[in-house]
Write a protein that holds these residues in place. Structure first.
Motif, mmCIF file in Angstrom:
data_model
loop_
_atom_site.group_PDB
_atom_site.id
_atom_site.type_symbol
_atom_site.label_atom_id
_atom_site.label_comp_id
_atom_site.label_asym_id
_atom_site.label_seq_id
_atom_site.Cartn_x
_atom_site.Cartn_y
_atom_site.Cartn_z
ATOM 1 N N GLN A 567 0.806 -1.316 0.023
ATOM 2 C CA GLN A 567 0.024 -0.121 -0.006
ATOM 3 C C GLN A 567 1.023 1.274 0.043
ATOM 4 O OE1 GLN A 567 -2.502 -0.414 3.437
ATOM 5 N NE2 GLN A 567 -3.800 -2.067 2.334
ATOM 6 N N GLN A 568 2.244 1.233 0.543
ATOM 7 C CA GLN A 568 3.025 2.291 0.403
ATOM 8 C C GLN A 568 3.406 2.744 -1.008
ATOM 9 O OE1 GLN A 568 7.196 1.574 1.678
ATOM 10 N NE2 GLN A 568 6.285 -0.630 2.003
ATOM 11 N N TYR A 569 3.080 2.133 -1.845
ATOM 12 C CA TYR A 569 3.463 2.434 -3.240
ATOM 13 C C TYR A 569 2.405 3.013 -4.013
ATOM 14 C CZ TYR A 569 7.268 -0.678 -1.752
ATOM 15 O OH TYR A 569 8.354 -1.223 -0.877
ATOM 16 N N VAL A 570 1.220 3.049 -3.588
ATOM 17 C CA VAL A 570 0.208 3.729 -4.112
ATOM 18 C C VAL A 570 -0.356 4.860 -3.388
ATOM 19 C CG1 VAL A 570 -0.665 1.530 -5.310
ATOM 20 C CG2 VAL A 570 -1.382 2.091 -3.111
ATOM 21 N N ASP A 571 -1.286 5.698 -4.046
ATOM 22 C CA ASP A 571 -1.664 6.860 -3.467
ATOM 23 C C ASP A 571 -2.652 6.521 -2.410
ATOM 24 O OD1 ASP A 571 -0.330 8.366 -5.405
ATOM 25 O OD2 ASP A 571 -2.059 8.519 -6.896
ATOM 26 N N GLU A 572 -3.296 5.676 -2.426
ATOM 27 C CA GLU A 572 -4.574 5.473 -1.383
ATOM 28 C C GLU A 572 -4.406 4.008 -1.191
ATOM 29 O OE1 GLU A 572 -6.026 7.505 0.393
ATOM 30 O OE2 GLU A 572 -5.768 9.262 -0.919
ATOM 31 N N PRO A 573 -4.559 3.394 0.192
ATOM 32 C CA PRO A 573 -4.639 2.111 0.361
ATOM 33 C C PRO A 573 -5.497 1.318 -0.481
ATOM 34 C CG PRO A 573 -4.535 3.337 2.384
ATOM 35 C CD PRO A 573 -4.964 4.148 1.315
ATOM 36 N N GLU A 574 -6.697 1.926 -0.863
ATOM 37 C CA GLU A 574 -7.729 1.240 -1.492
ATOM 38 C C GLU A 574 -7.121 1.091 -2.985
ATOM 39 O OE1 GLU A 574 -8.130 4.217 0.049
ATOM 40 O OE2 GLU A 574 -9.331 3.587 1.569
ATOM 41 N N ASP A 575 -6.129 1.631 -3.491
ATOM 42 C CA ASP A 575 -5.499 1.306 -4.820
ATOM 43 C C ASP A 575 -4.907 0.080 -5.028
ATOM 44 O OD1 ASP A 575 -6.374 3.728 -5.666
ATOM 45 O OD2 ASP A 575 -4.675 4.886 -5.143
ATOM 46 N N VAL A 576 -4.773 -0.907 -3.869
ATOM 47 C CA VAL A 576 -4.483 -2.069 -3.857
ATOM 48 C C VAL A 576 -5.658 -2.936 -3.566
ATOM 49 C CG1 VAL A 576 -2.884 -4.115 -2.497
ATOM 50 C CG2 VAL A 576 -2.050 -1.466 -2.765
ATOM 51 N N ASP A 577 -5.578 -3.804 -4.713
ATOM 52 C CA ASP A 577 -6.656 -4.896 -4.885
ATOM 53 C C ASP A 577 -6.182 -6.319 -4.665
ATOM 54 O OD1 ASP A 577 -8.855 -2.793 -5.324
ATOM 55 O OD2 ASP A 577 -8.372 -2.721 -7.281
ATOM 56 N N ARG A 578 -6.953 -7.120 -4.284
ATOM 57 C CA ARG A 578 -6.536 -8.537 -4.162
ATOM 58 C C ARG A 578 -7.677 -9.197 -5.184
ATOM 59 N NH1 ARG A 578 -3.728 -12.341 -1.020
ATOM 60 N NH2 ARG A 578 -2.969 -10.681 0.650
ATOM 61 N N ILE A 579 -7.198 -10.093 -6.002
ATOM 62 C CA ILE A 579 -8.356 -11.042 -6.688
ATOM 63 C C ILE A 579 -7.798 -12.531 -6.319
ATOM 64 C CG2 ILE A 579 -8.937 -11.597 -8.906
ATOM 65 C CD1 ILE A 579 -8.337 -8.823 -10.070
ATOM 66 N N GLU A 580 -8.821 -13.220 -5.682
ATOM 67 C CA GLU A 580 -8.453 -14.482 -5.232
ATOM 68 C C GLU A 580 -9.802 -15.360 -5.475
ATOM 69 O OE1 GLU A 580 -8.357 -15.057 -1.055
ATOM 70 O OE2 GLU A 580 -9.010 -13.161 -0.649
ATOM 71 N N GLY A 581 -9.743 -16.421 -5.786
ATOM 72 C CA GLY A 581 -10.528 -17.525 -5.888
ATOM 73 C C GLY A 581 -10.509 -18.689 -4.876
ATOM 74 N N GLU A 582 -11.200 -19.659 -4.883
ATOM 75 C CA GLU A 582 -11.130 -20.687 -4.022
ATOM 76 C C GLU A 582 -10.030 -21.699 -4.647
ATOM 77 O OE1 GLU A 582 -14.956 -23.273 -5.839
ATOM 78 O OE2 GLU A 582 -14.982 -22.551 -4.077
ATOM 79 N N ASP A 583 -9.615 -21.531 -5.916
ATOM 80 C CA ASP A 583 -8.555 -22.359 -6.676
ATOM 81 C C ASP A 583 -8.068 -21.546 -7.755
ATOM 82 O OD1 ASP A 583 -10.577 -22.604 -8.564
ATOM 83 O OD2 ASP A 583 -10.986 -24.766 -7.991
ATOM 84 N N ARG A 584 -6.957 -22.145 -8.482
ATOM 85 C CA ARG A 584 -6.541 -21.429 -9.623
ATOM 86 C C ARG A 584 -7.427 -20.965 -10.492
ATOM 87 N NH1 ARG A 584 -2.208 -25.909 -10.967
ATOM 88 N NH2 ARG A 584 -1.821 -25.887 -8.554
ATOM 89 N N TYR A 585 -8.303 -22.072 -10.845
ATOM 90 C CA TYR A 585 -9.599 -21.831 -11.809
ATOM 91 C C TYR A 585 -10.345 -20.652 -11.473
ATOM 92 C CZ TYR A 585 -7.620 -26.292 -12.954
ATOM 93 O OH TYR A 585 -6.925 -27.449 -13.139
ATOM 94 N N ALA A 586 -10.691 -20.501 -10.180
ATOM 95 C CA ALA A 586 -11.600 -19.309 -9.784
ATOM 96 C C ALA A 586 -10.847 -18.015 -9.759
ATOM 97 C CB ALA A 586 -12.164 -19.690 -8.601
ATOM 98 N N THR A 587 -9.603 -18.149 -9.637
ATOM 99 C CA THR A 587 -8.936 -16.942 -9.480
ATOM 100 C C THR A 587 -8.576 -16.411 -11.150
ATOM 101 O OG1 THR A 587 -7.525 -17.285 -7.573
ATOM 102 C CG2 THR A 587 -6.625 -15.855 -8.940
ATOM 103 N N SER A 588 -8.399 -17.624 -11.710
ATOM 104 C CA SER A 588 -8.162 -17.238 -13.250
ATOM 105 C C SER A 588 -9.695 -16.250 -13.891
ATOM 106 C CB SER A 588 -8.099 -18.225 -13.984
ATOM 107 O OG SER A 588 -7.888 -17.833 -15.554
ATOM 108 N N ARG A 589 -10.680 -17.115 -13.570
ATOM 109 C CA ARG A 589 -12.015 -16.241 -14.037
ATOM 110 C C ARG A 589 -12.101 -15.160 -13.329
ATOM 111 N NH1 ARG A 589 -13.605 -21.788 -12.576
ATOM 112 N NH2 ARG A 589 -14.452 -21.110 -10.570
ATOM 113 N N MET A 590 -11.878 -14.984 -12.195
ATOM 114 C CA MET A 590 -11.881 -13.386 -11.639
ATOM 115 C C MET A 590 -11.151 -12.481 -12.172
ATOM 116 S SD MET A 590 -12.370 -14.485 -7.517
ATOM 117 C CE MET A 590 -12.620 -12.629 -7.035
ATOM 118 N N LEU A 591 -9.619 -12.948 -12.564
ATOM 119 C CA LEU A 591 -8.864 -11.897 -13.185
ATOM 120 C C LEU A 591 -9.347 -11.548 -14.482
ATOM 121 C CD1 LEU A 591 -5.375 -13.368 -12.256
ATOM 122 C CD2 LEU A 591 -5.835 -10.969 -12.135
ATOM 123 N N VAL A 592 -9.821 -12.660 -15.182
ATOM 124 C CA VAL A 592 -10.277 -12.152 -16.723
ATOM 125 C C VAL A 592 -11.284 -11.228 -16.574
ATOM 126 C CG1 VAL A 592 -11.369 -13.326 -18.623
ATOM 127 C CG2 VAL A 592 -9.297 -14.530 -17.612
#
Length: 776
Positions: A567-592
């Motif tokens: 968070q120290q490398y962006v203007d606001e803490p909210e500018d850091v997002d996490r994209i995660e899913g229950e497994d690699r396939y879910a994470t991929s779907r969320m990223l896309v």
């Protein structure tokens, strides 16, 4: 052979037929033969009724021939003959009763014409003479004589034609006479006096046509274009007509001038091709303008035409396509009529001078033995846009014989010329790349200034094909290698980095879809450890000043403390997002969906298995090149899972690519994709191994990319960060073995015109032998 063509007309001779009463009592010769007979007598006169004055006891001898009189029974009985006396009298005595045609036969050589009673010249048209028992039929008949006519032929200016060949004549028989009665006349043209003579003509009406000398039109009497328009010349018995005159028109001509309009003044269109195009769009005549831009087109058929000059490569001044009367509303010009015998003059074509670049390239090869003539491939013309300082490819032209090339019409400005020749060396198709005059890289090319309406002739250039510049982008470890890639891309960016995607450097599962997402966002991908940020990565984040940081994966791969540290490398803490899913396939779907959902329908979507990394590594840059994404799925399934179907429905891809063979993504999944609503196009890109699959995937770039990114096929870490790097340069990512480049991979680079290879990773993953081009 020319024959009669028209119905008969009235003869010009006077014919008198008197069927008088018997002057003596009817007698028979039954006492001798038992056949009833009668007589026919009369007198034959010459021209205009002039009597013959010869001896009544001798036969009539005219112009070297004796005249015979023949009685031809209509019944088909034998012909009965007698002679005509010198005074023109004749007598048939004891002629068996019946119907006859009487023929005064002179012969076929003239000048007199064999004539039947009634003035006919054929048996079919002859009058029938009936011979009755004991009666005498008295006949007076005028003998017909051949005639002639002479025509004085002149051109429109009174000139004598050198030639006027017999072309056609039409004889129109007299009324009642058969159409087959025509005889061939004697025809002679005197090229000295210009007099055409038709002689040995039987009385009647005549029409004629002739083929004049070159430059004059075929003509019918009295000076018309067709037989239907022509008039008859009436020739009487023995008549010699000599006061006829005819003017033969010139063949229709079209003449004018080509003037090339330049910004600095007009010049004659010397050597320009001129085309006369008929109403069907077919070129009827063509010629070349002389040194003054003047042209003449001859031997033209009457009709409607346009006259144009095509765009040309004629030096020193090229110009654009133009026609007579061209305008914005009528680019193909204004049609005009050419009448029979007309000379259309003073036409003017005013093509606008254009700017083109001309040049010639020869090619030698440094690696393969041989030279090839740059007659294949193309030349690309890049224009500098002053508004944004960007170079854009605005035109492409082919090489022609000898490696010569000519650009299309170019707008004024600054240009760079890129060579992309192709040739066959030792059976291998090789595509090369270079820049004028003899540079290897675009940034080293010499700019060419193009002024309005002026051609640019470049000095001949030579390209050393096979020269490939290699760059190694590497750090001490995978983390610093990703930083080096980021530094390279940052050096070409003047603004803040839009996004940085953070992935765990010790695993590939969550990161395989992150590369295309980072490229689509205009950002980079950096590697971190689960619980810490390597110092080199931290320093690069300070330099990047990202507008957004995306943490890929759950806290099991990147800890919450690491996320907070980012968070120290962006203007606001909210500018850091996490994209995660229950497994690699879910994470991929969320990223896309996070990156590409707003772009539906998506141009391209690559599907790759999440069970291994090589196929997805090569798919990332290919997806970015096509403006698409990479989606991970379990390729071993027998059907498409529900969650993947949902993503496919949201993205609505036009084209789905399967990365790898059926061992990576099953045939059942492929069949299910083809059955999706909308029937997207589905293409499988796979080979016998990971190296072949990468080559197949690279084909979406075509054979036209200067850069190729090379990564090891035995690991994933360097290639993960190399994906956005390849995407930034429009380059495919190919896989290499640690100590040599697979032969087919090397030839693939040669076919694509690669002249820069970027090796991602240190010598531990890609040795210096690979950098030197060692093939295995």
């Amino acid at each position: 052979m020319h024959t009669a063509r028209h119905a008969s007309v009235a003869l010009l001779t006077a014919v008198a037929l008197v069927l008088g009463s018997a002057t003596t009592a009817g007698t028979t010769v039954a006492h001798a033969t038992g056949i009833e007979t009668g007589s026919v007598s009369g007198r034959l006169v010459g021209l205009a009724g002039t009597p013959f004055t010869g001896s009544p006891t001798n036969s009539l001898f005219l112009d070297g021939r004796y005249l015979a009189l023949r009685a031809l029974p209509v019944s088909g009985a034998p012909t009965v003959s007698t002679s005509v006396r010198g005074d023109g009298s004749f007598l048939f005595e004891d002629l068996p009763v019946g119907d006859y045609r009487l023929l005064f036969e002179y012969g076929s050589q003239g000048p007199w014409v064999s004539t039947y009673v009634g003035g006919a010249m054929t048996a079919e048209a002859a009058e029938i003479v009936a011979v009755s028992v004991g009666e005498t039929t008295v006949i007076e008949q005028e003998l017909l004589k051949e005639g002639s006519f002479s025509v004085t032929i002149r051109g429109p200016a009174g000139e004598i034609l050198q030639r006027f060949d017999y072309y056609d004549y039409v004889y129109q028989p007299p009324a009642g006479e058969g159409a087959g009665a025509a005889a061939l006349p004697t025809i002679r043209y005197n090229g000295t006096t210009g007099v055409l003579t038709y002689s040995r003509l039987r009385p009647g009406e005549y029409r004629f046509a002739g083929i004049p000398s070159s430059g004059f039109h075929t003509v019918y009497w009295p000076s018309v274009a067709t037989l239907a328009e022509s008039s008859s010349i009436v020739v009487g018995s023995g008549q010699a007509i000599s006061d006829l005159h005819m003017v033969v028109p010139y063949t229709p001509k079209v003449s004018g001038t080509v003037v090339i309009q330049k910004p600095t003044g007009h010049i004659p269109g010397a050597g320009v091709s001129v085309r006369l195009v008929n109403a069907d769009g077919i070129t009827a005549r063509s010629t070349t303008a002389d040194g003054n831009g003047q042209f003449v087109l001859t031997d033209i058929e009457p009709g409607t035409y346009t006259l144009c000059v095509p765009h040309t490569q004629v030096l020193p001044q090229p110009f654009a396509y133009a026609c007579v009367g061209s305008s914005d509303d009528a680019p193909l010009g204004v049609p005009f009529d050419v009448a029979w015998g007309e000379h259309v003059t003073d036409l003017e074509v005013k093509p606008a001078a254009t700017a083109r670049i001309y040049g010639q390239l020869s090619v030698s090869h440094l690696v393969l033995s041989g030279y090839f003539d740059a007659s294949g491939g193309s030349v690309v013309f890049w224009k500098l846009e002053p508004e944004d300082g960007e170079w854009n490819a605005v035109a492409v032209a082919p090489f022609t014989t000898g490696g010569r090339f000519t650009s299309p019409v170019l707008q004024p400005g600054e240009y760079r010329v890129e060579f992309r020749p192709s040739g066959n060396i030792d059976g291998l198709i090789v595509v090369s790349r270079g820049y004028w005059p003899e540079e290897h890289l675009f940034e080293d090319a010499v700019s060419v200034h193009v002024a309005e309406g002026e051609p640019v002739v470049l000095e001949p250039a030579q390209l050393e094909s096979g020269r490939i510049d290699t760059y190694r982008v590497a750090g001490e470890d995978r983390y610093s290698t990703a930083v080096k890639i980021s530094e390279w891309l940052r050096s070409e960016r003047v603004e803040r980095t839009p996004a940085v995607y953070i992935v765990n450097g010790s695993g590939y599962a969550d990161a395989l879809s992150a590369g295309p997402a980072a490229a689509a966002a205009g950002g980079v991908m950096l590697l971190v450890q689960r619980d810490s940020i390597p110092p080199a990565v931290a320093q690069e984040l300070r330099e990047l000043q990202p507008e957004r940081i995306v943490v890929v994966g759950g806290t099991g791969v990147i800890a919450a403390s690491t996320e907070r540290a980012l968070q120290q490398y962006v203007d606001e803490p909210e500018d850091v997002d996490r994209i995660e899913g229950e497994d690699r396939y879910a994470t991929s779907r969320m990223l896309v969906l996070d990156t590409f959902a707003s772009q539906s329908p998506l141009p391209a979507l690559f599907l790759a298995t999440g069970r291994n990394f090589p196929d997805a590594l090569a798919a990332g840059p290919a997806a970015s090149h096509l403006g698409g994404a990479v989606l991970m799925l379990d390729g071993s399934l027998a059907t498409i899972d529900t969650e993947t179907r949902s993503v496919l429905a949201s993205l609505d891809p036009d084209h789905i690519y399967l990365a790898g063979m059926t061992g990576s993504i099953s045939g059942a999944i492929e069949s299910g994709l083809r059955a999706l609503p909308g029937r997207p196009q589905v293409t499988r890109l796979g080979g016998t191994d990971r190296y072949a699959t990468a080559r197949e995937i690279s084909k979406v770039f075509g054979d036209d990319h200067a850069w190729t990114v090379l990564a090891t096929g035995t690991g994933f870490a360097d290639a993960l960060a190399g994906g956005p790097f390849a995407a930034a340069y429009g380059a495919p990512l190919l896989l290499s073995q640690p100590h040599c480049i697979p032969f087919d991979t090397f030839t693939r680079m040669l076919r694509s015109g690669t002249n820069v290879i970027a090796l991602v990773g240190g010598t531990g993953v890609l040795s210096d032998d690979v950098r030197a081009g060692t093939v295995c």
